[in-house]
Scaffold this active site. Sequence first.
Site, PDB file in Angstrom:
ATOM      1  N   ASN A 177      84.933  81.854   8.376  1.00  0.00           N
ATOM      2  CA  ASN A 177      85.905  81.037   7.648  1.00  0.00           C
ATOM      3  C   ASN A 177      87.216  81.791   7.443  1.00  0.00           C
ATOM      4  OD1 ASN A 177      84.092  82.487   5.915  1.00  0.00           O
ATOM      5  ND2 ASN A 177      84.808  81.350   4.148  1.00  0.00           N
ATOM      6  N   GLU A 185      90.642  81.438   5.231  1.00  0.00           N
ATOM      7  CA  GLU A 185      91.255  80.734   4.102  1.00  0.00           C
ATOM      8  C   GLU A 185      92.773  80.889   4.115  1.00  0.00           C
ATOM      9  OE1 GLU A 185      89.046  81.842   0.567  1.00  0.00           O
ATOM     10  OE2 GLU A 185      87.306  80.714   1.290  1.00  0.00           O
ATOM     11  N   CYS A 203      86.672  76.191   7.984  1.00  0.00           N
ATOM     12  CA  CYS A 203      85.284  76.673   7.899  1.00  0.00           C
ATOM     13  C   CYS A 203      84.913  77.486   9.144  1.00  0.00           C
ATOM     14  CB  CYS A 203      84.321  75.496   7.817  1.00  0.00           C
ATOM     15  SG  CYS A 203      84.393  74.555   6.295  1.00  0.00           S
ATOM     16  N   GLU A 258      82.186  77.239  10.972  1.00  0.00           N
ATOM     17  CA  GLU A 258      81.598  76.432  12.055  1.00  0.00           C
ATOM     18  C   GLU A 258      82.689  75.836  12.931  1.00  0.00           C
ATOM     19  OE1 GLU A 258      80.985  76.408   8.864  1.00  0.00           O
ATOM     20  OE2 GLU A 258      78.913  75.900   8.392  1.00  0.00           O
ATOM     21  N   CYS A 306      79.025  71.952   6.026  1.00  0.00           N
ATOM     22  CA  CYS A 306      79.629  70.857   5.247  1.00  0.00           C
ATOM     23  C   CYS A 306      79.784  69.610   6.116  1.00  0.00           C
ATOM     24  CB  CYS A 306      80.983  71.294   4.685  1.00  0.00           C
ATOM     25  SG  CYS A 306      82.319  71.272   5.905  1.00  0.00           S
ATOM     26  N   CYS A 364      82.249  69.776   9.039  1.00  0.00           N
ATOM     27  CA  CYS A 364      81.742  70.590  10.157  1.00  0.00           C
ATOM     28  C   CYS A 364      80.646  69.847  10.912  1.00  0.00           C
ATOM     29  CB  CYS A 364      81.233  71.941   9.654  1.00  0.00           C
ATOM     30  SG  CYS A 364      82.598  73.023   9.180  1.00  0.00           S
TER      31      CYS A 364
HETATM   32  N1  THU Z   1      82.836  77.031   4.298  1.00  0.00           N
HETATM   33  C1  THU Z   1      82.451  77.211   5.597  1.00  0.00           C
HETATM   34  O1  THU Z   1      82.934  78.111   6.292  1.00  0.00           O
HETATM   35  N2  THU Z   1      81.521  76.370   6.102  1.00  0.00           N
HETATM   36  C2  THU Z   1      80.949  75.331   5.429  1.00  0.00           C
HETATM   37  O2  THU Z   1      80.199  74.565   5.995  1.00  0.00           O
HETATM   38  C3  THU Z   1      81.233  75.166   4.003  1.00  0.00           C
HETATM   39  C4  THU Z   1      82.313  75.999   3.444  1.00  0.00           C
HETATM   40  C5  THU Z   1      83.875  77.917   3.754  1.00  0.00           C
HETATM   41  C6  THU Z   1      85.181  77.232   3.471  1.00  0.00           C
HETATM   42  C7  THU Z   1      85.748  78.113   2.402  1.00  0.00           C
HETATM   43  O3  THU Z   1      86.435  79.203   3.010  1.00  0.00           O
HETATM   44  C8  THU Z   1      84.543  78.667   1.674  1.00  0.00           C
HETATM   45  O4  THU Z   1      83.444  78.468   2.539  1.00  0.00           O
HETATM   46  C9  THU Z   1      84.273  78.003   0.342  1.00  0.00           C
HETATM   47  O5  THU Z   1      84.166  76.626   0.467  1.00  0.00           O
END
Ligand code: THU
Length: 160
Positions: free
Chosen positions: A62, A64, A73, A75, A112, A115
């Site tokens: 991920n 940010e 994310c 994925e 999520c 994704c």
């Molecule tokens: N996140 C992912 O990388 N994958 C997911 O399926 C859910 C959330 C990340 C996004 C963000 O950087 C952090 O987790 C908190 O939501």
Amino acid sequence: MKEKKIELVLQVYDTFEELPEEVQRLMQKSFEIREKAYAPYSEFYVGAAIELETGEIILGNNQENAAYPSGLCAERSAIYYLGANYPDATIKRMALSVKSLKHEVTTPTPPCGACRQAIAEYEIKQKSPIEIYFMGEKGKIVRTASLANILPLIFDSSYL
Ligand code: THU
């Protein structure tokens, strides 16, 4: 009016050692790439390891952003890299893992909704199931035989 029941079948592994060895190796890759995530805001680190039919492994984590919704994310970082660089690849399986700096994550953490929708696109495109394993930092590991299995009422191009 009729009622429709949708069943979801998952496999749950109690321990890491119970996983097939090739899956252990892929999950280990997700641990490694997870450490390189850029997650200063959530402090929630996610690693995604994608294994292709050819044996090649594509990794993502991920990313940010100070403008929160601009982040992505793990994925989708991995699968869009794959789509861009290996447009004809067939995905065999994915291994996903998470780690939080705030608390120990022992519950298997599924991808999520956004994704799932992104992975669904590639599963439909390649016409073969993508097996997904997901876990927290420790604890049980969940397997789904396909993405479609965890995204009932999938939105696909047939609705366009
Ligand atoms: N996140 C992912 O990388 N994958 C997911 O399926 C859910 C959330 C990340 C996004 C963000 O950087 C952090 O987790 C908190 O939501």
